[in-house]
Design a protein around this motif. Structure first.
Motif, PDB file in Angstrom:
ATOM      1  N   GLN A 116       0.836  -1.207   0.000  1.00 39.18           N
ATOM      2  CA  GLN A 116       0.000   0.000   0.000  1.00 39.18           C
ATOM      3  C   GLN A 116       0.869   1.255   0.000  1.00 39.18           C
ATOM      4  O   GLN A 116       0.553   2.241  -0.684  1.00 39.18           O
ATOM      5  CB  GLN A 116      -0.939  -0.007   1.199  1.00 39.18           C
ATOM      6  N   ASP A 117       1.983   1.224   0.775  1.00 40.69           N
ATOM      7  CA  ASP A 117       2.897   2.365   0.785  1.00 40.69           C
ATOM      8  C   ASP A 117       3.510   2.590  -0.597  1.00 40.69           C
ATOM      9  O   ASP A 117       3.662   3.722  -1.042  1.00 40.69           O
ATOM     10  CB  ASP A 117       4.009   2.152   1.815  1.00 40.69           C
ATOM     11  N   ALA A 118       3.851   1.490  -1.285  1.00 44.06           N
ATOM     12  CA  ALA A 118       4.421   1.601  -2.632  1.00 44.06           C
ATOM     13  C   ALA A 118       3.408   2.195  -3.601  1.00 44.06           C
ATOM     14  O   ALA A 118       3.750   3.025  -4.454  1.00 44.06           O
ATOM     15  CB  ALA A 118       4.891   0.231  -3.128  1.00 44.06           C
ATOM     16  N   GLN A 119       2.146   1.791  -3.475  1.00 41.82           N
ATOM     17  CA  GLN A 119       1.108   2.332  -4.351  1.00 41.82           C
ATOM     18  C   GLN A 119       0.894   3.819  -4.085  1.00 41.82           C
ATOM     19  O   GLN A 119       0.723   4.606  -5.017  1.00 41.82           O
ATOM     20  CB  GLN A 119      -0.196   1.559  -4.158  1.00 41.82           C
ATOM     21  N   ALA A 120       0.945   4.215  -2.811  1.00 42.56           N
ATOM     22  CA  ALA A 120       0.797   5.639  -2.481  1.00 42.56           C
ATOM     23  C   ALA A 120       1.967   6.447  -3.028  1.00 42.56           C
ATOM     24  O   ALA A 120       1.785   7.546  -3.572  1.00 42.56           O
ATOM     25  CB  ALA A 120       0.690   5.817  -0.969  1.00 42.56           C
ATOM     26  N   SER A 121       3.182   5.904  -2.916  1.00 41.16           N
ATOM     27  CA  SER A 121       4.362   6.595  -3.441  1.00 41.16           C
ATOM     28  C   SER A 121       4.301   6.713  -4.958  1.00 41.16           C
ATOM     29  O   SER A 121       4.683   7.733  -5.525  1.00 41.16           O
ATOM     30  CB  SER A 121       5.635   5.851  -3.036  1.00 41.16           C
ATOM     31  N   ALA A 122       3.812   5.666  -5.605  1.00 43.32           N
ATOM     32  CA  ALA A 122       3.680   5.708  -7.063  1.00 43.32           C
ATOM     33  C   ALA A 122       2.657   6.767  -7.479  1.00 43.32           C
ATOM     34  O   ALA A 122       2.851   7.476  -8.472  1.00 43.32           O
ATOM     35  CB  ALA A 122       3.280   4.343  -7.598  1.00 43.32           C
ATOM     36  N   THR A 170       1.944   9.504  -5.788  1.00 44.33           N
ATOM     37  CA  THR A 170       2.587  10.803  -5.565  1.00 44.33           C
ATOM     38  C   THR A 170       3.562  11.118  -6.698  1.00 44.33           C
ATOM     39  O   THR A 170       3.610  12.248  -7.190  1.00 44.33           O
ATOM     40  CB  THR A 170       3.339  10.808  -4.220  1.00 44.33           C
ATOM     41  N   ALA A 171       4.324  10.116  -7.135  1.00 40.49           N
ATOM     42  CA  ALA A 171       5.272  10.323  -8.234  1.00 40.49           C
ATOM     43  C   ALA A 171       4.537  10.674  -9.523  1.00 40.49           C
ATOM     44  O   ALA A 171       4.995  11.527 -10.297  1.00 40.49           O
ATOM     45  CB  ALA A 171       6.122   9.069  -8.424  1.00 40.49           C
ATOM     46  N   GLN A 172       3.409  10.039  -9.756  1.00 37.42           N
ATOM     47  CA  GLN A 172       2.631  10.328 -10.955  1.00 37.42           C
ATOM     48  C   GLN A 172       2.095  11.758 -10.919  1.00 37.42           C
ATOM     49  O   GLN A 172       2.109  12.466 -11.924  1.00 37.42           O
ATOM     50  CB  GLN A 172       1.486   9.332 -11.085  1.00 37.42           C
ATOM     51  N   THR A 173       1.644  12.191  -9.752  1.00 38.29           N
ATOM     52  CA  THR A 173       1.147  13.564  -9.601  1.00 38.29           C
ATOM     53  C   THR A 173       2.262  14.570  -9.849  1.00 38.29           C
ATOM     54  O   THR A 173       2.066  15.570 -10.545  1.00 38.29           O
ATOM     55  CB  THR A 173       0.557  13.767  -8.194  1.00 38.29           C
ATOM     56  N   ARG A 174       3.451  14.300  -9.280  1.00 35.25           N
ATOM     57  CA  ARG A 174       4.586  15.205  -9.479  1.00 35.25           C
ATOM     58  C   ARG A 174       5.009  15.252 -10.940  1.00 35.25           C
ATOM     59  O   ARG A 174       5.411  16.294 -11.445  1.00 35.25           O
ATOM     60  CB  ARG A 174       5.752  14.767  -8.620  1.00 35.25           C
ATOM     61  N   ALA A 175       4.945  14.118 -11.619  1.00 34.60           N
ATOM     62  CA  ALA A 175       5.349  14.074 -13.029  1.00 34.60           C
ATOM     63  C   ALA A 175       4.402  14.881 -13.902  1.00 34.60           C
ATOM     64  O   ALA A 175       4.807  15.431 -14.926  1.00 34.60           O
ATOM     65  CB  ALA A 175       5.408  12.629 -13.507  1.00 34.60           C
ATOM     66  N   ALA A 201       6.563  18.079  -1.190  1.00 27.59           N
ATOM     67  CA  ALA A 201       5.227  17.505  -1.180  1.00 27.59           C
ATOM     68  C   ALA A 201       5.271  16.189  -0.435  1.00 27.59           C
ATOM     69  O   ALA A 201       6.288  15.510  -0.391  1.00 27.59           O
ATOM     70  CB  ALA A 201       4.740  17.269  -2.619  1.00 27.59           C
ATOM     71  N   GLY A 202       4.186  15.809   0.171  1.00 28.42           N
ATOM     72  CA  GLY A 202       4.133  14.600   0.984  1.00 28.42           C
ATOM     73  C   GLY A 202       4.428  13.358   0.201  1.00 28.42           C
ATOM     74  O   GLY A 202       3.576  12.866  -0.513  1.00 28.42           O
ATOM     75  N   GLY A 203       5.633  12.871   0.317  1.00 30.45           N
ATOM     76  CA  GLY A 203       6.016  11.632  -0.344  1.00 30.45           C
ATOM     77  C   GLY A 203       5.627  10.456   0.515  1.00 30.45           C
ATOM     78  O   GLY A 203       5.184  10.580   1.649  1.00 30.45           O
TER      79      GLY A 203
END
Length: 99
Positions: A64-70, A72-77, A92-94
């Motif tokens: 679940q943490d990996a999915q949340a990080s992914a 966040t990365a997609q939003t930043r991209a 931003a909250g990573g």
């Protein structure tokens, strides 16, 4: 009398090859640091999940943490990069923890 030193061009070539090797190594290192900065939280969570699963424990929280990080990365991209919003993107909250 003119004296020729035939070893000089070979040593120069060897030095040039070493310089090129150092430059390529530095570029690979910079690329690796950039990739880890972009995907570090996701990779860390996925590795933790795999380690938990291999030891026979549940890794669902790490997944679940990996999915949340992914996410966040997609939003930043998707955001436009500029110096005006650098702090917003960087802070931003990573999904990871801070040392």
């Amino acid at each position: 009398m003119i004296r020729h030193d035939f070893r000089t061009p070979a040593s120069r070539q060897r030095g040039q090859g070493m310089s090129e090797y150092i430059i390529i190594t530095a570029l690979v290192a910079v690329a690796g640091i950039g990739l880890f900065a972009a995907f570090g939280d996701t990779l860390q969570s996925q590795m933790a999940s795999m380690s938990m699963e291999m030891s026979g424990q549940s890794g669902s929280q790490d997944i679940q943490d990996a999915q949340a990080s992914a996410g966040t990365a997609q939003t930043r991209a998707a955001q436009a990069d500029s110096l005006a919003n650098y702090n917003q993107q960087t802070n931003a909250g990573g999904g990871g923890t801070t040392p």
